[in-house]
Each structure stands twice: as structure tokens, then as C-alpha cells.
Design an enzyme around this catalytic site. Structure first.
Site, PDB file in Angstrom:
ATOM      1  N   ASP A 199      93.769  65.489  54.428  1.00  0.00           N
ATOM      2  CA  ASP A 199      93.311  64.711  52.987  1.00  0.00           C
ATOM      3  C   ASP A 199      92.974  65.488  51.451  1.00  0.00           C
ATOM      4  OD1 ASP A 199      93.906  62.321  54.432  1.00  0.00           O
ATOM      5  OD2 ASP A 199      91.019  63.226  55.296  1.00  0.00           O
ATOM      6  N   ASP A 218      92.943  50.232  59.022  1.00  0.00           N
ATOM      7  CA  ASP A 218      91.420  50.634  59.125  1.00  0.00           C
ATOM      8  C   ASP A 218      90.584  50.189  59.870  1.00  0.00           C
ATOM      9  OD1 ASP A 218      92.825  52.596  58.206  1.00  0.00           O
ATOM     10  OD2 ASP A 218      92.182  52.724  56.354  1.00  0.00           O
TER      11      ASP A 218
END
Length: 243
Positions: free
Chosen positions: A130, A8
């Protein structure tokens, strides 16, 4: 099932967030390509890259780090998400050698964009969903919706997407174990392969997923666990290969 290391990217650094909160960041490396090399040397078969700034700003921000990693490992499949909001950005990544494009917010707010991408880049589109308590969240997890994750997933079956990354927001980065039940519940109800994400803590999570792999769980993304050492990446992939 493959184990996919997550890298990330925020402000050019390799970080992990807790529950998607940009203010709750742990920096694991200031050299993303060095981080990528570490996982490749340990046998990674795919890398999961996320432009966190891009996810929040709606445009590529860490594209330099991403293209450097892709160029360094031309034979390694790389999937990238965060800030892919139009065909031009998608095309730039594909031309740079990215294997798969992860579409999150746009998949929820503009399903025609996913259809268009699938026509333009067949089998290269991954939808990232998500969810929290079964409902989808967007815009870097900031915005909750009333969309049921199973119902939304079924809408993508006709588009020919490669797979769905299912992330449980409540578990992500919290080191509390995966919500295997929610992952399996989704996998059972759709024909699209699932990549599980969010909350993986140790080898026990891998074992639990492997018992359900026949439902179409093709991979698992891991971040904090392999960075903090509670999960041994090589051991996890070896276990998957043996089952």
C-alpha cells in the site's frame, strides 16, 4: 487481465473503507457469503477477501466468514489478506482451501517471513504493498514509512512470490479513478506480475489499464465501484477477455 471483486470483512459484515480508515465505513451487506455468491454468479474467476479487523489487530478475526466462502466455492481461487502474521495462521488458511495468502505489514517489517512462506507454500504468496506518493504504508495504512515502493518490490523478486497487489491509498475508496501512471511505473521496473488496486471508478479505468497490460498487469481489484454500480462487473471482465 482478470477483474477481482473485493469483499472486505469487518465485524462479520461486507464493507468498504475510504482511504483505509476504519471509522469511515460503508456497509454493503451483512451476509458475506451472499455477496460472494453474487460475484461468482456474474462470472468472477477469483475473489479478494480482506479481514479488516485482522489487519488492525494482527490476528484472524473474520476467519469464519472466510472459510464459509472458501468451502462454498471449492473450485474458485480465493486470496486472503489481513492478520496473517505467522506460519500457523497461514497454514490454517491453506488447509481450509485458500489459494493465495496476501502479506502486507509483515512483508515490510520482516522480509524473511515472506521468504519462509514462499518456501513453505510455493506460488501461493502475494505481497500487498500500500503506497501513498510512492512510499509504503503499513498496519492498515495507519503507519507511513520512508520505503520506496519500487525499491521494496525488487527485494521480493528472488523469493518467488506469486504477484504484488499495489494499492494507491490516496485513491482507494474515493471513486476518483486509478493512478495508472504509478501502477505502470512499478510494473515496468520489476519482473513480478502486478494486481492493481485502489480508486477504480468506471470502465474508463479498465480501458486505461488494458492499454498497459503488456507490462505485466495481470489483474485489477474492484470494490466500491461494483457495489455502488459505477462499474458493471460483467462488462468489465468481458472487455478484458476481448483484449
Amino acid at each position: 487481465m482478470i477483474v477481482i471483486p473485493a469483499i472486505d470483512l469487518k465485524d462479520g459484515q461486507c464493507v468498504r473503507l475510504r482511504q483505509g480508515l476504519m471509522e469511515d465505513t460503508t456497509v454493503f451487506s451483512s451476509n458475506p457469503i451472499e455477496m460472494a455468491t453474487q460475484w461468482v454468479e456474474q462470472g468472477a474467476r477469483r475473489l479478494h477477501l480482506v479481514d479488516l479487523n485482522g489487519a488492525f489487530e494482527g490476528r484472524p478475526v473474520n476467519s469464519t466468514s472466510i472459510t464459509e466462502i472458501v468451502s462454498a466455492f471449492p473450485d474458485l481461487p480465493v486470496q486472503i489478506g489481513g492478520g496473517i502474521r505467522n506460519i500457523k495462521i497461514a497454514n490454517t488458511y491453506i488447509e481450509a482451501g485458500v489459494s493465495y495468502l496476501i502479506i502486507g505489514t509483515m512483508a515490510v517489517t520482516d522480509s524473511e517471513f515472506v521468504s519462509e512462506l514462499c518456501r513453505e507454500f510455493p506460488n501461493k504468496v502475494i505481497v500487498g504493498l500500500d503506497a501513498n506518493n510512492g512510499f509504503v504504508a503499513t498496519k492498515g495504512w495507519v503507519q507511513k514509512t520512508n520505503l520506496n515502493v519500487v525499491d521494496l518490490s525488487k527485494k521480493f523478486e528472488q523469493d518467488g512470490i506469486n504477484s504484488i497487489i499495489y494499492t494507491d491509498i490516496a485513491r482507494d475508496g474515493m471513486m476518483q479513478g486509478m493512478n495508472v501512471e504509478a501502477i505502470v511505473n512499478l510494473a515496468k521496473q520489476i519482473s513480478i506480475p502486478i494486481i492493481a488496486s485502489g480508486g477504480i471508478t468506471n470502465i474508463g479505468d479498465i480501458i486505461r489499464l488494458l492499454t498497459e497490460v503488456h507490462f505485466g498487469i495481470m489483474g485489477v481489484i474492484t470494490g466500491r465501484a461494483i457495489y455502488e454500480g459505477t462499474l458493471d462487473f460483467k462488462q468489465a471482465q468481458q472487455l478484458c477477455d476481448e483484449n
